[in-house]
Design a protein around this motif. Structure first.
Motif, PDB file in Angstrom:
ATOM      1  N   ASN A  82       0.825  -1.214   0.000  1.00 53.40           N
ATOM      2  CA  ASN A  82       0.000   0.000   0.000  1.00 53.40           C
ATOM      3  C   ASN A  82       0.856   1.260   0.000  1.00 53.40           C
ATOM      4  OD1 ASN A  82      -2.490   1.317  -0.077  1.00 53.40           O
ATOM      5  ND2 ASN A  82      -2.639   1.456   2.144  1.00 53.40           N
ATOM      6  N   LEU A  83       1.971   1.188  -0.725  1.00 50.17           N
ATOM      7  CA  LEU A  83       2.859   2.354  -0.889  1.00 50.17           C
ATOM      8  C   LEU A  83       2.720   2.836  -2.327  1.00 50.17           C
ATOM      9  CD1 LEU A  83       6.042   0.995   0.941  1.00 50.17           C
ATOM     10  CD2 LEU A  83       4.231   2.421   1.891  1.00 50.17           C
ATOM     11  N   THR A  84       1.653   3.533  -2.596  1.00 58.09           N
ATOM     12  CA  THR A  84       1.355   3.967  -3.953  1.00 58.09           C
ATOM     13  C   THR A  84       1.683   5.438  -4.123  1.00 58.09           C
ATOM     14  OG1 THR A  84      -0.945   4.389  -3.293  1.00 58.09           O
ATOM     15  CG2 THR A  84      -0.446   2.218  -4.217  1.00 58.09           C
ATOM     16  N   GLY A  85       1.581   5.888  -5.377  1.00 61.10           N
ATOM     17  CA  GLY A  85       1.796   7.298  -5.662  1.00 61.10           C
ATOM     18  C   GLY A  85       3.235   7.728  -5.447  1.00 61.10           C
ATOM     19  N   GLN A  86       3.406   8.830  -4.725  1.00 64.36           N
ATOM     20  CA  GLN A  86       4.727   9.402  -4.495  1.00 64.36           C
ATOM     21  C   GLN A  86       5.621   8.477  -3.685  1.00 64.36           C
ATOM     22  OE1 GLN A  86       5.945  12.151  -5.881  1.00 64.36           O
ATOM     23  NE2 GLN A  86       7.919  11.697  -4.900  1.00 64.36           N
ATOM     24  N   ARG A  87       5.035   7.686  -2.794  1.00 62.30           N
ATOM     25  CA  ARG A  87       5.847   6.780  -1.991  1.00 62.30           C
ATOM     26  C   ARG A  87       6.511   5.713  -2.850  1.00 62.30           C
ATOM     27  NH1 ARG A  87       1.437   6.171   2.899  1.00 62.30           N
ATOM     28  NH2 ARG A  87       1.925   8.157   3.938  1.00 62.30           N
ATOM     29  N   LYS A  92      11.677   3.923  -5.540  1.00 61.89           N
ATOM     30  CA  LYS A  92      12.514   3.767  -6.739  1.00 61.89           C
ATOM     31  C   LYS A  92      13.735   4.674  -6.676  1.00 61.89           C
ATOM     32  CE  LYS A  92       8.687   2.493  -9.812  1.00 61.89           C
ATOM     33  NZ  LYS A  92       7.868   2.908 -10.973  1.00 61.89           N
ATOM     34  N   ASN A  93      13.524   5.905  -6.252  1.00 62.30           N
ATOM     35  CA  ASN A  93      14.662   6.834  -6.170  1.00 62.30           C
ATOM     36  C   ASN A  93      15.680   6.376  -5.129  1.00 62.30           C
ATOM     37  OD1 ASN A  93      13.446   8.455  -8.113  1.00 62.30           O
ATOM     38  ND2 ASN A  93      12.440   9.763  -6.592  1.00 62.30           N
ATOM     39  N   MET A  94      15.204   5.841  -4.008  1.00 55.44           N
ATOM     40  CA  MET A  94      16.119   5.374  -2.970  1.00 55.44           C
ATOM     41  C   MET A  94      16.923   4.172  -3.460  1.00 55.44           C
ATOM     42  SD  MET A  94      15.264   4.333   0.996  1.00 55.44           S
ATOM     43  CE  MET A  94      14.829   6.030   1.389  1.00 55.44           C
ATOM     44  N   ILE A  95      16.259   3.234  -4.135  1.00 56.20           N
ATOM     45  CA  ILE A  95      16.963   2.059  -4.662  1.00 56.20           C
ATOM     46  C   ILE A  95      17.934   2.464  -5.763  1.00 56.20           C
ATOM     47  CG2 ILE A  95      16.638  -0.124  -5.892  1.00 56.20           C
ATOM     48  CD1 ILE A  95      14.048  -0.501  -4.399  1.00 56.20           C
ATOM     49  N   ASN A  96      17.522   3.430  -6.579  1.00 55.41           N
ATOM     50  CA  ASN A  96      18.413   3.919  -7.637  1.00 55.41           C
ATOM     51  C   ASN A  96      19.687   4.522  -7.051  1.00 55.41           C
ATOM     52  OD1 ASN A  96      18.941   4.814 -10.512  1.00 55.41           O
ATOM     53  ND2 ASN A  96      18.838   6.809  -9.505  1.00 55.41           N
ATOM     54  N   LYS A  97      19.546   5.240  -5.916  1.00 61.33           N
ATOM     55  CA  LYS A  97      20.714   5.834  -5.268  1.00 61.33           C
ATOM     56  C   LYS A  97      21.592   4.771  -4.624  1.00 61.33           C
ATOM     57  CE  LYS A  97      21.990   9.403  -1.907  1.00 61.33           C
ATOM     58  NZ  LYS A  97      21.468  10.428  -0.961  1.00 61.33           N
ATOM     59  N   ILE A  98      20.969   3.763  -4.007  1.00 55.90           N
ATOM     60  CA  ILE A  98      21.735   2.723  -3.324  1.00 55.90           C
ATOM     61  C   ILE A  98      22.502   1.860  -4.308  1.00 55.90           C
ATOM     62  CG2 ILE A  98      21.521   0.636  -1.913  1.00 55.90           C
ATOM     63  CD1 ILE A  98      19.156   1.985  -0.509  1.00 55.90           C
ATOM     64  N   THR A  99      21.845   1.471  -5.405  1.00 53.68           N
ATOM     65  CA  THR A  99      22.473   0.581  -6.387  1.00 53.68           C
ATOM     66  C   THR A  99      23.203   1.335  -7.483  1.00 53.68           C
ATOM     67  OG1 THR A  99      20.433   0.478  -7.714  1.00 53.68           O
ATOM     68  CG2 THR A  99      20.703  -1.163  -5.963  1.00 53.68           C
ATOM     69  N   GLU A 100      23.237   2.662  -7.390  1.00 49.33           N
ATOM     70  CA  GLU A 100      23.900   3.493  -8.402  1.00 49.33           C
ATOM     71  C   GLU A 100      23.335   3.236  -9.795  1.00 49.33           C
ATOM     72  OE1 GLU A 100      28.043   2.777  -8.036  1.00 49.33           O
ATOM     73  OE2 GLU A 100      28.222   3.810  -6.106  1.00 49.33           O
ATOM     74  N   GLY A 101      22.008   3.117  -9.854  1.00 47.96           N
ATOM     75  CA  GLY A 101      21.314   2.956 -11.125  1.00 47.96           C
ATOM     76  C   GLY A 101      21.323   1.556 -11.694  1.00 47.96           C
ATOM     77  N   GLU A 102      21.900   0.586 -10.982  1.00 48.14           N
ATOM     78  CA  GLU A 102      21.985  -0.777 -11.508  1.00 48.14           C
ATOM     79  C   GLU A 102      20.742  -1.604 -11.192  1.00 48.14           C
ATOM     80  OE1 GLU A 102      24.272  -2.062 -13.410  1.00 48.14           O
ATOM     81  OE2 GLU A 102      25.499  -0.254 -13.444  1.00 48.14           O
ATOM     82  N   PHE A 103      20.032  -1.268 -10.093  1.00 52.46           N
ATOM     83  CA  PHE A 103      18.888  -2.040  -9.621  1.00 52.46           C
ATOM     84  C   PHE A 103      19.306  -3.508  -9.434  1.00 52.46           C
ATOM     85  CE2 PHE A 103      17.102   1.821 -11.232  1.00 52.46           C
ATOM     86  CZ  PHE A 103      16.047   2.087 -10.390  1.00 52.46           C
TER      87      PHE A 103
END
Length: 465
Positions: A82-87, A92-103
């Motif tokens: 139930n983390l929809t919308g902006q959450r 996605k932005n947090m994972i992108n930062k952690i994995t340096e865009g590799e996911f």
């Protein structure tokens, strides 16, 4: 073969590019991407393209596919949580930062999604229990907790304090238990206030210190329901909040024991125990609510209230509701018990403890009971037990080193603490801990250090094994 990056054995061939890919970290393996060429009379004429594919199957195409599939997984699990919308975008932005865009596409990736979702909710002071996240991801809650710690440390975040009141209100309002859904709105609001009040009291009594909060939430919910004549089974509540049933029962028992201690201030407090505390709970709760609204001593003196003793007022009010009556059938004097149908006046919800408060404010309130943290009490009992063992060991050592001394009377009178009771220890009954304490004493280890109970460290420092 092993992955050249993470040394994992999970290598698979990509159907589109034909490259050997690591399923754990997504690294394309070197020297395994031979690109077959079609040759003609005048030299190579192009690259063979599989039916239904496009491009040359390069590393770039694989990365795009991996990112695409990863974002699909993020959308899937954020929807379940139930983390929809902006959450969902924030995850996605947090994972992108952690994995340096590799996911990623390994088994670790859904756990990372859940951890990021939990961190984002905590940063917003919203409730999302780890147990609920783990049940959605179908993973171990400890593994999820370790991933949360890694995310917080990597991003250098400082999570706000966990608010158990917000968690209770979410569970209470979103509960799908039929016996709660069928209640009237006024009844539900009264139960919510009582639950918040008890949770704040539990925080003051250190029942939440160093412990998981959800089992206590379940225990308070069951107690409040029972107090208002709503029969909720603790098994059903524990299942709904994704908690271990045994832990919920333990917290429920601790809550009852604390309320019994509060009830000792009442005129009939000596007759209250864990078996009848629910029947006496309305009077105990009324007493606690009035005590929490009592002004401090210096405030009362400033108001010049004429020396009225607040405790006497409370006791008088309670005695009026709990009088003696005559049993019409047997003709003897009896004490009237608590009638649920006539208990609507005992709760008014005017105390600040019925609201969400800061910890400092909670500790300043008086609810009729001040206790030490259970961990501190248990530590003192453990130190006392080790002190008794040290004294016994000294008696045994002295008896061996100087047989002429009469130590029998001393040894026979020694007792050790076992839980909450004292049990007499017979002469000759010693365990492994007694042997270790004797060895440390013989090696001149200070008694204060032995009382700490860190035997392995002391043995490594002072005993050559």
């Amino acid at each position: 073969m092993s992955c050249t990056s993470c040394w994992s054995k999970s290598l698979t061939h990509d159907d589109i590019s034909g490259n050997l890919i690591c399923a754990s970290c997504g690294t394309v393996q070197s020297f395994d991407n031979f690109d077959p060429q079609t040759y003609g009379r005048d030299g190579p004429i192009g690259t063979y393209i599989h039916v239904g594919s496009a491009g040359t199957g390069s590393v770039l195409n694989y990365k795009d596919k991996k990112v695409y599939e990863s974002k699909k997984l993020i959308d899937e699990y954020t929807y379940k949580l139930n983390l929809t919308g902006q959450r969902s975008v924030d995850v996605k932005n947090m994972i992108n930062k952690i994995t340096e865009g590799e996911f990623g596409l390994g088994e670790w990736f859904p756990i990372l999604i859940g951890a990021c979702g939990y961190v984002i909710m905590r940063m917003e002071n919203k409730s999302l229990p780890l147990g609920e996240v783990a049940s959605v991801l179908n993973c171990d809650v400890h593994e999820l907790g370790r991933m949360v710690t890694r995310v917080v440390e990597f991003l250098n975040l400082k999570l706000p304090e966990f608010d158990i009141v917000i968690m209770f209100e979410k569970v209470f309002s979103n509960s799908k238990l039929s016996k709660l859904v069928e209640l009237e709105r006024d009844k539900l609001e009264q139960m919510r206030q009582q639950g918040v009040f008890l949770l704040n009291c539990a925080v003051k009594w250190f029942l939440t210190t160093g412990r998981r909060p959800m089992p206590l939430v379940a225990a308070v919910l069951v107690f409040v329901a029972e107090l208002n004549g709503v029969g909720l089974r603790i098994e059903d509540v524990a299942k709904e909040v994704h908690c271990v049933l045994g832990t919920c029962r333990k917290r429920y028992s601790e809550l009852l024991e604390a309320l019994v201690k509060v009830a000792q201030a009442l005129p009939w407090g000596k007759d209250v125990n864990v078996k009848n505390i629910v029947k006496n709970a309305p009077f105990v709760m009324r007493y606690m609510e009035l005590k929490s609204r009592e002004k401090k001593k210096e405030d009362r003196e400033g108001l010049k209230c004429g020396g009225v003793d607040f405790d006497d007022v409370v006791r008088e009010c309670l005695e009026k509701d709990f009088e003696y009556g005559i049993d019409e059938d047997k003709g003897r004097k009896r004490r009237r018990g608590f009638e649920r149908s006539a208990c609507r006046e005992w709760w008014n919800g005017k105390s600040e403890m019925s609201q969400k408060l800061m910890l400092k404010k909670i500790l300043e309130k008086d609810v009729g009971l001040d206790v030490m943290p259970p961990s501190f009490v248990n530590g003192c009992m453990a130190n006392e037990k080790r002190r008794a063992k040290i004294n016994s060991a000294k008696v045994r050592i002295n008896k061996i080193m100087d047989p002429s001394r009469d130590n029998d009377n001393v040894a026979s009178s020694e007792c050790v603490l076992s839980g909450k009771r004292k049990k007499r220890k017979r002469i000759g009954e010693i365990d492994w801990e007694d042997f270790i304490i004797e060895m440390l004493l013989l090696h001149q280890v200070k008694e204060e250090d032995i009382e700490t109970g860190h035997y392995n460290t002391l043995l490594a420092l002072h005993v050559q094994l």
